[in-house]
Each structure stands twice: as C-alpha cells, then as structure tokens.
Design an enzyme around this catalytic site. Structure first.
Site, PDB file in Angstrom:
ATOM      1  N   LYS A  22      61.055 -44.732 -32.324  1.00 43.41           N
ATOM      2  CA  LYS A  22      60.586 -44.571 -30.943  1.00 43.41           C
ATOM      3  C   LYS A  22      59.081 -44.815 -30.850  1.00 43.41           C
ATOM      4  O   LYS A  22      58.600 -45.530 -29.955  1.00 43.41           O
ATOM      5  CB  LYS A  22      60.938 -43.166 -30.455  1.00 43.41           C
ATOM      6  N   ARG A  92      58.869 -35.474 -27.756  1.00 42.03           N
ATOM      7  CA  ARG A  92      60.161 -35.988 -28.204  1.00 42.03           C
ATOM      8  C   ARG A  92      60.108 -36.308 -29.697  1.00 42.03           C
ATOM      9  O   ARG A  92      59.076 -36.710 -30.220  1.00 42.03           O
ATOM     10  CB  ARG A  92      60.534 -37.280 -27.453  1.00 42.03           C
ATOM     11  N   GLY A 101      70.729 -38.019 -29.185  1.00 42.17           N
ATOM     12  CA  GLY A 101      71.313 -36.710 -28.905  1.00 42.17           C
ATOM     13  C   GLY A 101      71.213 -35.729 -30.044  1.00 42.17           C
ATOM     14  O   GLY A 101      71.627 -34.584 -29.914  1.00 42.17           O
ATOM     15  N   ARG A 336      64.944 -49.203 -27.519  1.00 40.47           N
ATOM     16  CA  ARG A 336      65.447 -49.246 -28.897  1.00 40.47           C
ATOM     17  C   ARG A 336      66.638 -50.189 -28.917  1.00 40.47           C
ATOM     18  O   ARG A 336      67.233 -50.468 -27.867  1.00 40.47           O
ATOM     19  CB  ARG A 336      65.863 -47.861 -29.392  1.00 40.47           C
ATOM     20  N   HIS A 455      75.658 -37.828 -23.151  1.00 40.63           N
ATOM     21  CA  HIS A 455      75.693 -37.513 -24.590  1.00 40.63           C
ATOM     22  C   HIS A 455      77.042 -37.874 -25.182  1.00 40.63           C
ATOM     23  O   HIS A 455      77.133 -38.524 -26.237  1.00 40.63           O
ATOM     24  CB  HIS A 455      75.399 -36.022 -24.792  1.00 40.63           C
ATOM     25  N   SER A 763      88.872 -52.397 -63.806  1.00 46.94           N
ATOM     26  CA  SER A 763      88.839 -51.947 -62.413  1.00 46.94           C
ATOM     27  C   SER A 763      88.369 -50.499 -62.421  1.00 46.94           C
ATOM     28  O   SER A 763      88.978 -49.652 -63.074  1.00 46.94           O
ATOM     29  CB  SER A 763      90.216 -52.059 -61.764  1.00 46.94           C
ATOM     30  N   CYS A 830      88.734 -49.990 -57.400  1.00 49.42           N
ATOM     31  CA  CYS A 830      89.925 -49.742 -56.592  1.00 49.42           C
ATOM     32  C   CYS A 830      90.003 -48.309 -56.085  1.00 49.42           C
ATOM     33  O   CYS A 830      91.013 -47.893 -55.539  1.00 49.42           O
ATOM     34  CB  CYS A 830      91.197 -50.085 -57.375  1.00 49.42           C
TER      35      CYS A 830
END
Length: 877
Positions: A22, A92, A101, A336, A455, A763, A830
């Site tokens: 932000k 903020r 949120g 954003r 939200h 594997s 796997c």
C-alpha cells in the site's frame, strides 16, 4: 540513524519490501501526479523493531513519526489537534503482500471533545463532525483498546429504532451528538477511564495497534493460508483524511478496472453517498453500482475512469482502487493489483496479451496456480437445477457451487465439521475479519448484507470459495441459530445450496457435476505447457480417475495404489483368504483369484492414459487394514471363510502392531510373502501386453514401496524381473518395463547412491518421508500443530508444504546421489505435496523429472511448474 518513516513523495514503487504494498503504491501514485491525500509510511523494519524491542515503539521511531506529521500539516495547511483548523488522519496497515480484510484500520484520528466542536463550526456541519467522531471512538475502541464493537453497534441500532431511522444517514446532527456522548460513556464504563483526548497519544497508540495486529489470530491464519512469512512485518500508512461523509456531494467507494468476478473489461465497483470507506467494505449499507455515478456526475465519473485506465496501464494489471469524493472533488486513497476469481484471472491474463500489454510468460505469472482449484471443482448439474427450489437471490459475489449444512459462526463451523464430517455453509448478517477461520472451513458463504466489494465477497474470491452476498430477504437470528426467508425458517444443520455464479440460494442438496475447462483456460495452459520443464502426472487408482487426469492434461500416472483396488466388494474376500492362508500354496490360490481382477484394472488405466507412463506401486499398507475388527463382522467373515471364529480372531489379533506405519508393510510384505509380488507383476505385465496388442505402447513402471536397504530392493527386484521376463517370453512379445522405488524412509535418502544401482527411478513419497523425518504421525499432528503455529515454531503444516530445510534437504541429497550413479534416472514425487504450488517450485529447483498429484490438481501443478521455470529464467527464483 536508520530511516523508519518515509513521506509518500519520498517513496518509490520498488520499495515494496520496506514500505509495504500500500505504501509503495501511494508513493508511486504521488509520483504519477494522482490526486492522493498526502501522508507518510512507517516501514516494515519499524514493525520488526517493535517486536524485537518486546512490543514497544522506539523513541527514534516516535520522533520520526512526528517530524513527518509536521510535513503533512504543511501539505494540508492544517494543524493536528487544533480545534480551529484540525488535521485528521487515517491509520492503515500495509504489508508487502495484499491481505484484504485481515488487518485493522482507524479513520478520523485526531478528534476529541474539543476538536469535534471546532470541526462542526469550521464546516458548519454538526452532523458530519459528530458522525466522524462516533466512528473514530468505535474504531479506536475496537482496534486499539480491543473493546468489542458490538457494544457500540447496539447503541447505534437502539437510537435508530427510537428515532424511526432506517439508515445511519437518517440520523441528524443532534442525534449523532447524543450518540457520541453515549459512546464516550460506554467507553469509560468498559475501560474504567476516559477516552484519550491527546491526538499525539492517539496516533502512537494506533500505530502500535497496527503493529500488534500483524500477530493477531486472523492475520496469522491468513498468512498461513497464503504462505506469507511472519518475518515480513507490516508497514503503517498515516494519511491525511478526506471526507466522504460531509453531505450528499460526498461519497466513498471501491472499484476495479476490470470485473473481478468474470474478467470483463469494464469499470466495476460500488460507492455510497455520504459515507466513509468502512461502510462499503463492511457491507453495513448496500451501495450503488459505479455506473450510477456516470448518471449523477459524468465529469467525475470520466475523471475516475481515466485514472483507472492510467493505473492499469502503469501497473500492467487489473487494479483495485479505493476512492473518496469530498465536496465534488475526487481523491484516490489506494490502488493495488486486484483480487479476482480464477475465471477472471484467466480471462484478464489472456486479454492483456491480446491487447499487447503482457507477454505470454508474464501472463502465466499473473494467474496464481492455487486459484485454479475453484475452476476445477463440480458445478450444479443443469438437470438438478431445474428441480431445485430457489429460496432467495443475492449478489453473485464469488462463483462456484456449494452444498452444505447451515452454521452461523466460525466456531460452530469448526465444531460441526468435527462432529458430523458434513460440509457447511456459513450464514452471516455480514462477515468480518473475525470470521476468517469459518470462511476457510466453509464450502460456501451466504450474507444478508453487503455488496460485491464487501469483506465476504473480497475474501471469498481470494480463497476461491463460493459466496452469495447481500441476500436482503435473509433475516439472520444468530442467537436462535436460524435464518428466515419469506416466512420459512432454516435452522442450523439444515441443508442449503449456493450458486456463486448466479447469486441463487437453494433449499436442500443440489446435485453437482464435474468441471470442464476450455477457451481462455486452454490458451493459458498451452502457454504454461510451452514454458515448463517439469512433467506433471496424476495419482489415480482406477480408470475413471485416470481419464479425469488425462482430460486435465496429465502426462502419465505417477502413483497407482494397488491396495485401493482390493477394498472393493468383488475382491476383498480373496485378499482376506490370502491373509488367513497358512501355506504358500493356499496364499497363491487366493492370489490367483485376484490376478484377473488386477489385470483388468491395469488394462483400464493403461487405456485411459493412452500410452503415457503408468507407475504401479505394489501393496503397501499393513495387512490388518483388510480385516474387520468388531466381533459381529469377524463372525460373519469366519462363516464366509468357513473357519472357526476363534481361529480367525487369533489371526486378526496377531496382525495387530503397536505402530503399524513403521511395521510389516510395503516391501516388507513381499519379502515375507514373495507370492504377492509375483501376482502383481503378472497382472502389470500381462495387462501391458494385452493393451499393446490393441495398438498402445505402454512401458509399465513398477514401484517398490518403503525400501530402506538396497538388499531389500534387490531381493524383490529379482523376483519381479524373473516373473516379468517369463510372462513376456511366454507371450512371445517384446516389452520394456522399469523397476524403481519410493524414497520415503530417511535412510533411503541417505543411501540413494546405493539404491540407484538397482532402482531405475525414484519417486519421493513425501507423506511418509515427512512423517518419519519429523517423527510425528500425520494422522495425529493436527492435535498439536496449532500450538506450534501460535508459538511461531512452525510457519505452516509440513504435510501441506514441503519442509525445505529438513525433508527438502533429504530430497535434494537423494536426487544428487541418485544422479551420480545413474545420470538419466527419473525423479518424481507422488505425495500430496505434488499438487502444492510452493512444493512444485521446490521440485523444479532440485531437478526432479515430474510431479504427481490428484487429478483435479493437475492443472494447478502444470501452472506452478511453468511459474517455476519462468521465475528461474527471470532471476526471481
């Protein structure tokens, strides 16, 4: 001295790690000349310093905050705390990764009993001043002092009822002045002290609260879900307030430069007249579509539309923007890269390539692999929808189909699932950050209030969870554990179904059908396949799963668990006959019954995979898993096997092991009973010969599980090779096959160079490898891992994401040792980690040949593999 505070005009876009997402974007918009209310950012380093200093803000950080505040006072020509010309600010959070949120926000900071009077006189708007003050009291009490906001909501609702007001905006200035007095009294009652009147004290307390919120339970849950490291910390943005609640020529909103639900290239969003930003996000009032702004004020709409286009072009991605209109002037509060559904992510990425904005590789990186999960799950069948009863319709906030039983709180969601094992639908008046755990657990979310940017909608879209929001006909009574629609009551535990693509809510269960993918999705996956290096296979135990996997782009089967075939009704008796047999001849007789069944299974899988490789794991679990444990079932089996109850009961008791996961299983079964390996080898090879005669070209891969010593593998391999070669000779054909092993015991990883002399492929069975490396059971670890997360011992579940430091080190070592002996050895994985994007990236880094995962996660793994290859090429890995 370390610089801990940056003015917006001092920052840049590439300072995201320091300023947070932000803060970096506010700095970048300032540099672009956007109408951004000025402010400053307290860095992520300050947050980490706060925790290093035992949750205190160092004096030099406080000093830098107030020096920056003086700069903002000059920008606004206002004074913080001055009743005659007050500067108010918002506080903020802003981590480097978007966490919508999850963190806490405070608006209107700087108000007190004296300043509010001055603000009312200055603006000649008593209603605005006291509306701002009552909001600030509630937010400060909630975020900073941890007083439940419901204490204040009750007072607001009571006054609205008393005044006959439907909405908050129906209350006048005198009403809000009286309400503010009630809020102050309630605060003193609950905290035992007056509401703080010193704005400087308010500011430092608010910054502290944002730092503190980085470690709150919902933030920790969100970070764990989205793989955001705790060490990153959060920045704090302090921004001069502009007001959307000063009257009808003011407003606030959230908008996206493209539709976040379906990806269409249209300005999409909502706004509220005479409101502050929290009203839109919290869903307290249902807002108007952004298109209405064009009708009400075309010049303002055109200005915003131009800014949205400019920001999208600059960031080369769809933008999520918050804006405020103060007395007809537009301000951009943040931008954003917008959260979007998987459907929208795919369309936006492919469209941006068509528009010449992105390259194919850049477009591939714009779609998060985990997001695809929501594209690959069932939808409601058309037939079922014709018969389904629609009980109400809300907003189609996040697409997908969900059926579950009604719960009303996060706590009940968790408890209900534990008690019943049934899926749940979380039904709320509106959601808040405290509901995050329930939202994660729920199959779908239904809210009575809130819009497309509430939200519930934003978080659900980010998680790929179905959500219907703003269903106004739904009246929730949480205390009574019920909701009512058009006179019909639905209680906790009742089944309902949600269609997040249409917004419809249905009574009862609605039948679903499997997802199909095409169009833009096919284009994107084509690019992913072009650039990835890792092959992607699937774990499949039957022809149906193999066919699903192939349709999703699997390049083979990396794990066929033969034991899963034995549990079906037409074969369980034969395996039980083998278990109770006392002689080799008796065991071979029982196994002979299984041979044609196993052969047919393998033929079906080979055909479904159309010549792609199929890896068959030989019998792995301990034998006790195939026999009953309660007396009645043992009695019935004894009759079926025509043997005395006591004798059968004794055999079953003898099969009991103290720790069966470390007991007589895997290769150890075939060492004791080689005839099992003989039967399985005949089935694998005969099936391959049969389908090859029909035109396929199958090369079976035989995988011996749980090997920890090369002599074990050598012993079984000799049996396998002798049997296979005999079958091939008898058939008079040529057939190539491979014999390899799973690396799932730490000793096998340490001795991989020895094992590679016999094994033609490895594997990694990371479920067992993780279990044995950590020394705890994957079935029981959930009981205590929560404490480890809370105490910051583990950042995430090692059964969900490969533990790079421990398990990963063993894998890397085994891969290197194996290649030293056999340079062209195939290396795969796997375990469940094979479909986890973070783990797939790790597999790419250590040079595996392929990953294998469940069929529905194949596209996720394909995209994750492409991400890894492209990031490596760009130097981002």
């Amino acid at each position: 001295m370390t610089k801990y505070v940056y003015l917006f005009k001092e920052g840049k876009a590439d300072m995201k790690n320091l300023l947070g997402g932000k803060g970096a974007n506010l700095a970048e918009m300032t540099n672009l000349g956007m109408p951004v209310p000025q402010g400053f950012t307290v860095t992520t380093e300050a947050c980490n310093r706060y925790y290093a200093d035992k949750k205190t803000i160092a004096p030099e950080i406080v000093e830098q905050i107030f020096v920056a505040l003086e700069n903002i006072e000059k920008e606004f020509d206002k004074k913080f705390g001055d009743p005659k010309n007050p500067l108010l600010v918002s506080v903020r959070s802003g981590a480097r990764a978007s966490m919508p949120g999850m963190m806490d926000t405070i608006l209107n900071l700087g108000l007190n009993d004296e300043v509010v009077v001055g603000l009312a006189e200055l603006t000649n708007n008593q209603r605005f001043a006291y509306d701002s003050y009552r909001r600030f009291i509630q937010m400060f009490a909630d975020v900073v002092m941890e007083v439940d906001k419901e204490n204040f909501e009750h007072l607001l609702e009571a006054m609205k009822k008393e005044r006959g007001a439907k909405l908050d905006t129906d209350l006048n200035g005198d009403d809000l002045k009286e309400l503010t007095g009630q809020f102050l009294a309630k605060y003193k009652e609950l905290k035992g002290e007056d509401f703080p009147q010193d704005p400087r004290e308010q500011l430092i307390a608010a910054v502290t609260a944002v730092f503190r919120s980085w470690d709150n339970p919902r933030a920790n849950t969100y970070r764990r879900l989205n793989h955001i490291p705790y060490e990153w910390g959060t920045a704090v943005n302090v921004q001069g307030m502009v007001f959307g609640n000063m009257g009808d020529d003011c407003g606030t909103g959230v908008a996206f430069s493209r539709n976040p639900a379906d990806g269409r290239n249209e300005l999409y969003g909502e706004y509220l007249v005479n409101a502050q930003g929290e009203d839109v996000v919290a869903g307290i009032r249902t807002p108007s579509p952004i298109a209405h702004l064009e009708e009400e004020n075309k010049a303002l709409y055109d200005e915003f539309h131009a800014i949205a286009e400019k920001l999208e072009q600059h960031y080369r991605d769809m933008q999520d923007m918050e804006f405020t209109i103060e007395r007809g002037k537009l301000y951009i509060l943040q931008t954003r890269n917008g959260k979007r559904t998987a459907q929208a992510a795919v369309k936006i990425a492919t469209d941006l390539v068509k528009e010449g904005v992105l390259t194919e590789k850049e477009a591939v990186l714009k779609v998060e692999p985990a997001q695809l999960d929501s594209l690959l799950h069932p939808t409601f069948s058309a037939k079922a929808l014709k018969e389904a009863k629609v009980i109400t319709t809300g907003l189609n906030a996040s697409p997908g189909a969900a059926t579950g039983r009604v719960v009303f709180t996060a706590a009940r969601a968790k408890a209900f699932i534990e008690e019943t094992g049934d899926p749940v639908i979380l039904v709320r008046q509106e959601t808040s950050p405290e509901d995050i755990e329930g939202m994660i657990l729920a199959q779908g979310i239904l809210t009575a209030r809130g819009g497309m940017t509430s939200h519930a909608a934003v978080v659900a879209r980010g998680m790929g969870t179905c959500c219907v929001a703003g269903a106004g006909e739904v009246h929730v009574n949480e205390k009574a554990g019920e909701f009512e629609v058009k006179g019909v009551v639905y209680k906790e535990g009742d089944w309902i179904s949600l269609d997040g693509s249409t917004g419809k809510v249905y009574a009862g269960k609605v039948e679903t059908e499997e997802a199909t993918v095409s169009g833009d999705f096919g284009t994107l996956m084509g690019w992913a396949d072009k650039y990835r290096r890792l092959e992607v296979r699937a774990n499949a135990d039957n022809p149906h799963d193999a066919e699903v996997a192939r349709n999703f782009g699997a390049q083979g089967i990396g794990l066929t668990r033969t034991e899963h075939m034995f549990f079906e009704s037409d074969r369980i008796l034969a395996i039980r006959e083998m278990i109770v047999a006392k002689t080799k001849e008796a065991r071979e007789k029982a196994l002979a019954k299984l041979l044609p069944i196993q052969r047919a299974d393998f033929e079906g899988i080979y055909k479904a995979m159309a010549g792609f490789p199929v890896t068959v794991r030989y019998l792995d679990p301990p034998l006790h898993e195939f026999v009953p444990t309660n007396e009645k079932e043992i009695e019935a089996l004894a009759k079926e096997l025509k043997m005395p109850f006591a004798e059968l009961n004794n055999i079953i008791n003898e099969l009991h092991e103290t720790n069966p996961m470390l007991g007589h299983r895997g290769v150890r079964l075939s060492v004791t009973y080689p005839e099992i390996a003989v039967m399985q080898t005949r089935a694998v090879i005969e099936a391959a010969i049969n389908v090859n005669k029909e035109g396929l070209s199958v090369t079976p891969e035989i995988m011996i599980p749980l090997v920890g010593e090369v002599k074990e593998l050598n012993y079984i391999k000799e049996i396998v090779v002798a049997t296979a070669d005999q079958v091939i000779k008898e058939a008079g054909v040529e057939l190539k096959y491979l014999v390899g092993t799973m690396i799932e015991i730490p000793r096998a990883a340490l001795l991989a160079d020895e094992i590679a002399k016999e094994a033609e492929f490895f594997s990694f069975g990371t479920n067992d490898l993780t279990q044995m490396t950590f020394g705890f059971s994957r079935d029981d670890a959930g009981k205590f891992l929560g404490d480890y997360y809370d105490k910051k011992i583990y950042a995430s579940d090692p059964f969900a994401h490969i533990d790079f430091k421990g398990v990963g080190k063993l894998m890397d070592m085994a891969a290197k040792l194996g290649k030293q002996v056999r340079p062209n050895i195939k290396l795969g994985i796997c375990g469940e980690h094979g479909g986890d994007p973070i783990s797939v990236e790790f597999c790419h880094k250590i040079g595996l040949t392929y990953v294998s995962c469940s069929p529905f996660r194949v596209p996720i793994a394909r995209l994750a593999a492409a991400h890894a290859a492209i990031k490596e090429e760009m130097g981002l890995l």
